[in-house]
Design an enzyme around this catalytic site. Structure first.
Site, short mmCIF file in Angstrom:
data_model
loop_
_atom_site.label_atom_id
_atom_site.label_comp_id
_atom_site.label_asym_id
_atom_site.label_seq_id
_atom_site.Cartn_x
_atom_site.Cartn_y
_atom_site.Cartn_z
CE1 TYR A 437 -6.26 6.76 3.57
CE2 TYR A 437 -7.45 7.20 5.69
CZ TYR A 437 -6.16 7.93 4.50
OH TYR A 437 -5.61 8.71 5.57
CD GLU A 438 -9.05 8.50 -2.24
OE1 GLU A 438 -9.19 8.43 -1.14
OE2 GLU A 438 -9.43 8.85 -3.41
N GLY A 439 -8.27 3.32 -2.92
CA GLY A 439 -7.59 2.14 -3.59
C GLY A 439 -6.55 1.91 -2.41
CD GLN A 444 -3.65 3.67 -5.75
OE1 GLN A 444 -3.25 3.78 -6.84
NE2 GLN A 444 -4.98 3.76 -5.13
#
Lengths: 597, 597
Positions: A437-439, A444
């Site tokens: 999650y969160e990319g 990344q």
């Protein structure tokens, strides 16, 4: 075995690896002193150890539940959350104008680590609230701020981020949720969002959703997405709660881990549209999100550190209690398994990787702080870029480490590790979400290579490399055999990272994006390995200096041993990673044929 | 997405990597032809795909249950197990004297892979039965064999292995279960055993336990342990079932994975002692166990391959369906994520590691077969030692790969991977036990270094190295740019393994056991990396030769691409691992201080 916040290691890392000591000496942190910092960490550690940690196993077993659209967190969670917010922990990083304490990112990162180590499922809600507070603080109108921020900062209400839709995950171009102007300045929101963390729960009386949606005339793609504030309950002019808004939680997910954190499918607009308010400008919603993404990504990296630390403590405790076989050199009878070299290797790998990831995360936080607080505009710019460069490394390296360390923790427990009651398996299950999650960590890596390496024409990454090299030089200059291969292996890792960086910068300049994209993941790992080795070597240098000045704390010898272990066993992966990077896109030639069968 | 047995890849690996082709040409396998081999694989694949695979998700959700000491497997399991045994699959590797088909280890290994890929929890019971059959066949009296083997071979009864006790896990010295001679040639068994796989269940009417226990006058330590056959129901002289024996399942474990496989705590002798029969000689029980351990360890290695293959197929299927973003060079619109370079890298890593582990396992099986079947006694001896050398690598490397590949499988699925219904998480949870049981991977590494490297004064490992080198030379001689760095990286890996081996042999000769013990885990990984690179290069060479002879199967280009990918991205880890090995025990200096805080 419960959690004990490693306050001494955290403070040491902040001071000597992230350079908070020096930043304080420069006056960057105002009245924040080392003493105050340590007091805050001690207090946060106490709350984490005593109040949050006991929730964790039971939270996993009970999980969040949903009945008729009402989501309940496990027994006891609301009490602890309320106490936590009342103690002011939610307000720690927030703007004093809205009731926050305005403490810097380095302090917040250390605290976030403790909340997440004591219970990741518990800490995840506040992590999302912090993101919402940040986005609203940066982009919302004065009126929205006045209505929502005091409650959100105090933790009386919580916030969420509504990005994902079934067809729009990593690719937000595909967002379909609609927002129609209502004519009164508000909007009507209609659509479905999935994977909404703490989208519905019983911890607070109101929930403030930040929702990405499209205006009717919006351009296609990400340039047509706007951000809206959509409260669960509308707020009356006097601040009391009004009508229920037209939104609901349809269901919660049955997940591999973080069972107590409700992951919700949210439905907006069953009855004509949920009332929402624009945050920032129309069609600029993604930019509003991005301003807070660096912080959120760093926080998720810190989750990786947190779960790694927790898993390490759990495994160490077991390895000291459990006796099997006779360790080399031990007297007759069974030895604690912690004394067997292969178990010791696992524990050292766990601790070294955890400390390396912690170092990287805290350095990133320090760069973020310097980006805001430095007196000189040019230094702020450079620090901001450094934070931007390090953020994807902090997020992806640390969350990968979180999974690897938690898996080693299971292994240290042997057969007991596979039994749920032992607790080691939960850390591994919980940890697994953070690389996603969160990319995703793949995203990344692409962000690092495609957007961060080119910052200032490559100067930012060159500055990071120069900084790592300086550390190697200082170790060489210390000229003490106790460092073993630390300098040589660190230098080797930096050389590899340097060559890999040059390869990628050249590929990007030559428009060979395929090479850069294919190499992104091993490059990020290489970056983490080199930066982690430098972080541990910094700690070792500080420990060495303290010993030289007569400080007899045995932890200092441990810090030197840890840097040496990382150098021998982990930094040595650098050259292989460099070779994987420089293989470029050719390494994927005919991949579709290899994957066809 | 269900499982589809990769029969073509399995057969290709058997023939060209494990050398079954050549062994057949030498007449080693008697009447077993390539055609027959492929027919068996096809049939096994069909059963696995159609009958077993559909049980897997539901088995995870339902799990095994216990009520009043009675253990139930999930609905449908008994029917499928019965059909599987009736089709003769259980008898496949067994001695024809007892109703078996006497097929070699290479065939059995391929089948074991399919049973475990379709459902690891299902296949685990038969895996234990196979171990029991082997131990009884090798060591039990004629009378015991006649009473038990026909039923066990037919799969009408199942077998278990009872080794572990709460205080005796990796260290069997501590076994406390007692066996008292009853005066009639039988014994009375009393004690508690934990972690007993399929210790109790409803699949068969009788269960035959093999139990390690101590005679009253037995010496301390492992030299005082004997092996006993203890049936759940006693068997009448006419072969019908008699009285219930004095043993019971006390409870089953709540585990991270393989939920449908009951892991039992067994209690023997509530009422004076369970009736047991000595297998082999008194106090030689551990030797009886060890004779079958090579096979069981190989089978667990194959479980690693199996779960990796299953996870790979699942992820590949998803990656081809799921569309997000536009891949480089693609037309407008969203591309399947399988076309994005970083996802392709994950899929290639999954496939390359799976194939490498498969190659290592099948090579080990082929060496086991040669150890039994070769005409020449010296060749049998050498092959037996080669199998002994490769077994810990096959077990530990493959099961580590199983976990890594299953974790990548979750990652490929993004957020969906964390949702249990997707199925990817189950593979990761199931896979996690394999590095632990049947000797932890740490124990395997110690076995490899301390007991296997010294075989024939190091000649056995030298022979393995020479074999890998030959493969590199053949790739060089093929002189085709399509191989890219395959030869160079393979040679580099073998050089590293060679130097690391010399370092360890020297350490062992110099009594520096600490160095060897500290280095064992990275050494085993290095061995697996080099051997895996060689296995894939062998497959690539065979594919290259087939293409040269006009075979237009596109899978051949895929095999070459896979070897190249492994060389570029995985074999390149070798030198770093060598450096970790040769850091020796010094790398753990002051470890206790580093771990103290």
């Amino acid at each position: 075995m419960s959690y004990r916040a490693p306050v001494a290691d955290m403070a040491f890392t902040l001071k000597h690896v992230a350079g908070v000591d020096q930043a304080m000496a420069e006056g960057l942190y105002g009245e924040l002193s080392v003493d105050l910092l340590e007091t805050i960490l001690e207090e946060a550690g106490k709350f984490a150890n005593e109040r949050i940690a006991p929730l964790n196993r039971m939270g996993d077993e009970t999980g969040a539940t949903i009945v008729d659209g009402k989501v309940a967190t496990p027994p006891g969670w609301k009490e602890v959350y309320t106490a936590w917010a009342e103690a002011g922990w939610n307000a720690l990083p927030c703007d004093p104008e809205w009731g926050g304490q305005g403490l810097p990112s380095v302090v917040q990162s250390a605290c976030v680590e403790m909340w997440n180590a004591s219970s990741m499922a518990f800490a995840l809600g506040p992590l999302l609230t912090a993101g919402a507070v940040e986005a609203i603080t940066a982009h919302a109108s004065r009126e929205l701020k006045e209505t929502y921020l005091p409650k959100l900062v105090a933790g009386e209400w919580m916030g969420t981020m509504n990005l994902t839709e079934p067809q729009a995950g990593s690719d937000l171009n595909a967002v379909r949720t609609r927002a129609e102007p209502a004519g009164d300045g508000s909007y009507r929101i209609t659509g479905q969002k999935i994977f909404i963390t703490y989208g519905e729960h019983d911890l607070t009386e109101n929930i403030v959703h930040l929702v990405l949606a499209r205006l009717p005339d919006a351009p296609a793609g990400t340039r047509g997405i706007s951000l809206f504030l959509v409260p669960k309950f509308l707020v009356n002019p006097d601040g009391t709660l009004g009508a229920r808004n037209d939104l609901r939680c349809h269901s919660i997910e049955h997940k591999m881990g973080i069972h107590a954190s409700p992951t919700c499918t949210m439905v907006y607009g069953d009855h004509g549209g949920a009332i929402g308010y624009l945050v920032g400008e129309e069609n600029r919603g993604l930019n509003c999100m991005f301003t807070m993404m660096n912080n959120a990504r760093l926080a998720v990296g810190v989750q990786g550190v947190a779960i790694a630390e927790r898993a390490y403590q759990h495994a160490l405790h077991y390895a000291r209690e459990r006796r099997q076989g006779r360790a080399p050199g031990a007297a007759d009878g069974m030895s604690p398994i912690a004394d067997h070299p292969d178990v010791q290797r696992m524990l050292m790998t766990m601790k070294a990787q955890t400390q390396a990831a912690r170092g990287i995360c805290y350095m990133t936080a320090a760069a973020l702080d310097r980006g805001h607080l430095a007196k000189d505009a040019e230094e702020r710019r450079r620090s901001h870029e450094m934070a931007s460069l390090l953020t994807p490394v902090a997020k992806a390296y640390s969350t990968d480490i979180g999974c690897e360390v938690a898996s080693l923790g299971v292994q240290v427990h042997g057969g007991m590790g596979f039994i749920e009651e032992t607790g080691a398996a939960q850390f591994m299950r919980d940890a697994r979400i953070a690389p996603i999650y969160e990319g995703t960590n793949g995203i990344q890596a692409i962000d690092l290579v495609m957007r961060k390496l080119p910052l200032s024409g490559g100067e930012t990454v060159r500055a990071a490399l120069a900084e790592m090299r300086k550390v190697a030089t200082r170790v060489t200059q210390a000229n003490d055999p106790v460092f073993g291969n630390t300098a040589a292996r660190l230098r080797g890792a930096v050389d590899s990272l340097d060559r890999a960086t040059s390869y990628l910068l050249k590929a990007l300049a030559g428009n060979a994006q395929q090479d850069a994209l294919a190499a992104a993941t091993p490059y990020l790992r290489l970056f983490g390995v080199a930066q982690g080795a430098a972080a541990l070597a910094r700690a070792a240098l500080a420990a060495h200096e303290a010993r030289r000045q007569g400080d007899g704390d045995p932890a200092h010898a441990g810090r030197i041993a840890l840097a040496r272990f990382f150098a021998d066993n982990i930094a040595t992966a650098a050259e292989g990673l460099e070779q994987a990077v420089t293989a470029g896109a050719a390494t994927l030639d005919d991949a579709e044929l290899a994957l066809a069968s």
